[in-house]
Design a protein around this motif. Sequence first.
Motif, PDB file in Angstrom:
ATOM      1  N   MET A   1       0.825  -1.202   0.000  1.00  0.00           N
ATOM      2  CA  MET A   1       0.000   0.000   0.000  1.00  0.00           C
ATOM      3  C   MET A   1       0.867   1.264   0.000  1.00  0.00           C
ATOM      4  SD  MET A   1      -3.249  -0.659  -0.126  1.00  0.00           S
ATOM      5  CE  MET A   1      -3.936   0.886   0.434  1.00  0.00           C
ATOM      6  N   TYR A   2       1.970   1.239   0.755  1.00  0.00           N
ATOM      7  CA  TYR A   2       2.866   2.396   0.781  1.00  0.00           C
ATOM      8  C   TYR A   2       3.412   2.672  -0.619  1.00  0.00           C
ATOM      9  CZ  TYR A   2       6.671   5.529   1.994  1.00  0.00           C
ATOM     10  OH  TYR A   2       7.512   6.612   2.055  1.00  0.00           O
ATOM     11  N   ASN A   3       3.768   1.607  -1.329  1.00  0.00           N
ATOM     12  CA  ASN A   3       4.274   1.780  -2.692  1.00  0.00           C
ATOM     13  C   ASN A   3       3.216   2.350  -3.628  1.00  0.00           C
ATOM     14  OD1 ASN A   3       6.875   0.881  -2.109  1.00  0.00           O
ATOM     15  ND2 ASN A   3       6.355  -1.251  -2.508  1.00  0.00           N
ATOM     16  N   LEU A   4       1.952   2.078  -3.335  1.00  0.00           N
ATOM     17  CA  LEU A   4       0.866   2.588  -4.174  1.00  0.00           C
ATOM     18  C   LEU A   4       0.440   4.008  -3.813  1.00  0.00           C
ATOM     19  CD1 LEU A   4      -1.451  -0.544  -4.376  1.00  0.00           C
ATOM     20  CD2 LEU A   4      -0.181   0.490  -6.263  1.00  0.00           C
ATOM     21  N   VAL A   5       0.294   4.285  -2.505  1.00  0.00           N
ATOM     22  CA  VAL A   5      -0.307   5.554  -2.092  1.00  0.00           C
ATOM     23  C   VAL A   5       0.611   6.449  -1.275  1.00  0.00           C
ATOM     24  CG1 VAL A   5      -2.621   4.564  -2.160  1.00  0.00           C
ATOM     25  CG2 VAL A   5      -1.364   4.582  -0.004  1.00  0.00           C
ATOM     26  N   GLY A   6       1.798   5.970  -0.943  1.00  0.00           N
ATOM     27  CA  GLY A   6       2.728   6.785  -0.166  1.00  0.00           C
ATOM     28  C   GLY A   6       2.336   6.867   1.290  1.00  0.00           C
ATOM     29  N   GLU A   7       2.597   8.003   1.902  1.00  0.00           N
ATOM     30  CA  GLU A   7       2.401   8.178   3.342  1.00  0.00           C
ATOM     31  C   GLU A   7       0.967   8.544   3.702  1.00  0.00           C
ATOM     32  OE1 GLU A   7       5.319  10.875   4.863  1.00  0.00           O
ATOM     33  OE2 GLU A   7       6.976   9.551   4.349  1.00  0.00           O
ATOM     34  N   ARG A   8       0.017   7.923   3.084  1.00  0.00           N
ATOM     35  CA  ARG A   8      -1.399   8.148   3.397  1.00  0.00           C
ATOM     36  C   ARG A   8      -1.814   7.083   4.409  1.00  0.00           C
ATOM     37  NH1 ARG A   8      -4.467   8.947  -2.088  1.00  0.00           N
ATOM     38  NH2 ARG A   8      -6.118   9.527  -0.654  1.00  0.00           N
ATOM     39  N   TRP A   9      -1.378   7.275   5.656  1.00  0.00           N
ATOM     40  CA  TRP A   9      -1.511   6.270   6.700  1.00  0.00           C
ATOM     41  C   TRP A   9      -2.951   5.897   6.981  1.00  0.00           C
ATOM     42  CZ3 TRP A   9       2.988   4.545   6.276  1.00  0.00           C
ATOM     43  CH2 TRP A   9       4.112   5.372   6.224  1.00  0.00           C
ATOM     44  N   ALA A  10      -3.856   6.860   6.944  1.00  0.00           N
ATOM     45  CA  ALA A  10      -5.267   6.575   7.210  1.00  0.00           C
ATOM     46  C   ALA A  10      -5.841   5.655   6.132  1.00  0.00           C
ATOM     47  CB  ALA A  10      -6.072   7.865   7.288  1.00  0.00           C
ATOM     48  N   LEU A  11      -5.440   5.871   4.903  1.00  0.00           N
ATOM     49  CA  LEU A  11      -5.905   5.017   3.807  1.00  0.00           C
ATOM     50  C   LEU A  11      -5.377   3.593   3.974  1.00  0.00           C
ATOM     51  CD1 LEU A  11      -7.460   5.012   1.118  1.00  0.00           C
ATOM     52  CD2 LEU A  11      -5.335   5.585  -0.015  1.00  0.00           C
ATOM     53  N   ILE A  12      -4.129   3.473   4.368  1.00  0.00           N
ATOM     54  CA  ILE A  12      -3.527   2.159   4.593  1.00  0.00           C
ATOM     55  C   ILE A  12      -4.208   1.483   5.785  1.00  0.00           C
ATOM     56  CG2 ILE A  12      -1.410   0.934   5.217  1.00  0.00           C
ATOM     57  CD1 ILE A  12       0.131   3.192   3.706  1.00  0.00           C
ATOM     58  N   ALA A  13      -4.442   2.223   6.861  1.00  0.00           N
ATOM     59  CA  ALA A  13      -5.081   1.668   8.061  1.00  0.00           C
ATOM     60  C   ALA A  13      -6.495   1.178   7.756  1.00  0.00           C
ATOM     61  CB  ALA A  13      -5.111   2.718   9.171  1.00  0.00           C
ATOM     62  N   GLY A  14      -7.140   1.806   6.803  1.00  0.00           N
ATOM     63  CA  GLY A  14      -8.490   1.384   6.422  1.00  0.00           C
ATOM     64  C   GLY A  14      -8.524  -0.010   5.830  1.00  0.00           C
ATOM     65  N   ARG A  15      -7.392  -0.502   5.370  1.00  0.00           N
ATOM     66  CA  ARG A  15      -7.294  -1.848   4.788  1.00  0.00           C
ATOM     67  C   ARG A  15      -6.882  -2.905   5.805  1.00  0.00           C
ATOM     68  NH1 ARG A  15      -9.807  -2.113  -0.006  1.00  0.00           N
ATOM     69  NH2 ARG A  15      -9.328  -0.275  -1.224  1.00  0.00           N
ATOM     70  N   ILE A  16      -6.529  -2.471   7.018  1.00  0.00           N
ATOM     71  CA  ILE A  16      -6.066  -3.413   8.046  1.00  0.00           C
ATOM     72  C   ILE A  16      -6.965  -3.260   9.275  1.00  0.00           C
ATOM     73  CG2 ILE A  16      -4.120  -4.161   9.443  1.00  0.00           C
ATOM     74  CD1 ILE A  16      -2.287  -2.839   7.384  1.00  0.00           C
ATOM     75  N   PRO A  17      -7.901  -4.179   9.460  1.00  0.00           N
ATOM     76  CA  PRO A  17      -8.832  -4.076  10.594  1.00  0.00           C
ATOM     77  C   PRO A  17      -8.102  -4.038  11.934  1.00  0.00           C
ATOM     78  CG  PRO A  17      -9.502  -5.821   9.080  1.00  0.00           C
ATOM     79  CD  PRO A  17      -8.145  -5.354   8.640  1.00  0.00           C
ATOM     80  N   GLY A  18      -8.552  -3.141  12.808  1.00  0.00           N
ATOM     81  CA  GLY A  18      -7.985  -3.044  14.147  1.00  0.00           C
ATOM     82  C   GLY A  18      -6.721  -2.217  14.253  1.00  0.00           C
ATOM     83  N   ARG A  19      -6.277  -1.632  13.162  1.00  0.00           N
ATOM     84  CA  ARG A  19      -5.064  -0.799  13.179  1.00  0.00           C
ATOM     85  C   ARG A  19      -5.431   0.654  12.943  1.00  0.00           C
ATOM     86  NH1 ARG A  19      -0.950  -3.660  15.463  1.00  0.00           N
ATOM     87  NH2 ARG A  19      -0.781  -5.696  14.503  1.00  0.00           N
ATOM     88  N   THR A  20      -4.684   1.545  13.589  1.00  0.00           N
ATOM     89  CA  THR A  20      -4.894   2.976  13.385  1.00  0.00           C
ATOM     90  C   THR A  20      -3.787   3.523  12.488  1.00  0.00           C
ATOM     91  OG1 THR A  20      -3.546   3.658  15.272  1.00  0.00           O
ATOM     92  CG2 THR A  20      -5.879   3.205  15.705  1.00  0.00           C
ATOM     93  N   ALA A  21      -4.039   4.676  11.938  1.00  0.00           N
ATOM     94  CA  ALA A  21      -3.043   5.341  11.096  1.00  0.00           C
ATOM     95  C   ALA A  21      -1.770   5.614  11.892  1.00  0.00           C
ATOM     96  CB  ALA A  21      -3.617   6.638  10.538  1.00  0.00           C
ATOM     97  N   GLU A  22      -1.928   5.990  13.162  1.00  0.00           N
ATOM     98  CA  GLU A  22      -0.773   6.293  14.001  1.00  0.00           C
ATOM     99  C   GLU A  22       0.091   5.049  14.227  1.00  0.00           C
ATOM    100  OE1 GLU A  22      -3.947   7.161  14.848  1.00  0.00           O
ATOM    101  OE2 GLU A  22      -3.777   9.292  14.378  1.00  0.00           O
ATOM    102  N   GLU A  23      -0.553   3.894  14.454  1.00  0.00           N
ATOM    103  CA  GLU A  23       0.202   2.645  14.649  1.00  0.00           C
ATOM    104  C   GLU A  23       0.997   2.290  13.404  1.00  0.00           C
ATOM    105  OE1 GLU A  23      -2.673   0.116  17.648  1.00  0.00           O
ATOM    106  OE2 GLU A  23      -3.011  -0.010  15.505  1.00  0.00           O
TER     107      GLU A  23
END
Length: 74
Positions: free
Chosen positions: A39-61
Amino acid sequence: MADSEHSSSDDTNADSQEETNEGSKLEFSEDEETLIIRMYNLVGERWALIAGRIPGRTAEEIEKYWNTRHSTSE
């Protein structure tokens, strides 16, 4: 007076429990690590977007995980 003492101990316990939970949450499975990298390779540092794909994880984590595992201080 007893109430204020009780509140102080609750705050201390809450802080130490939060630190313990935070430390254990930074343990990611191989699948989660792979997904974060892809996901990082696709969208970069968009942590909230990445966290949306991983249940139970926050953007900060996820950001903290990324910064500790893939620091750019080479």
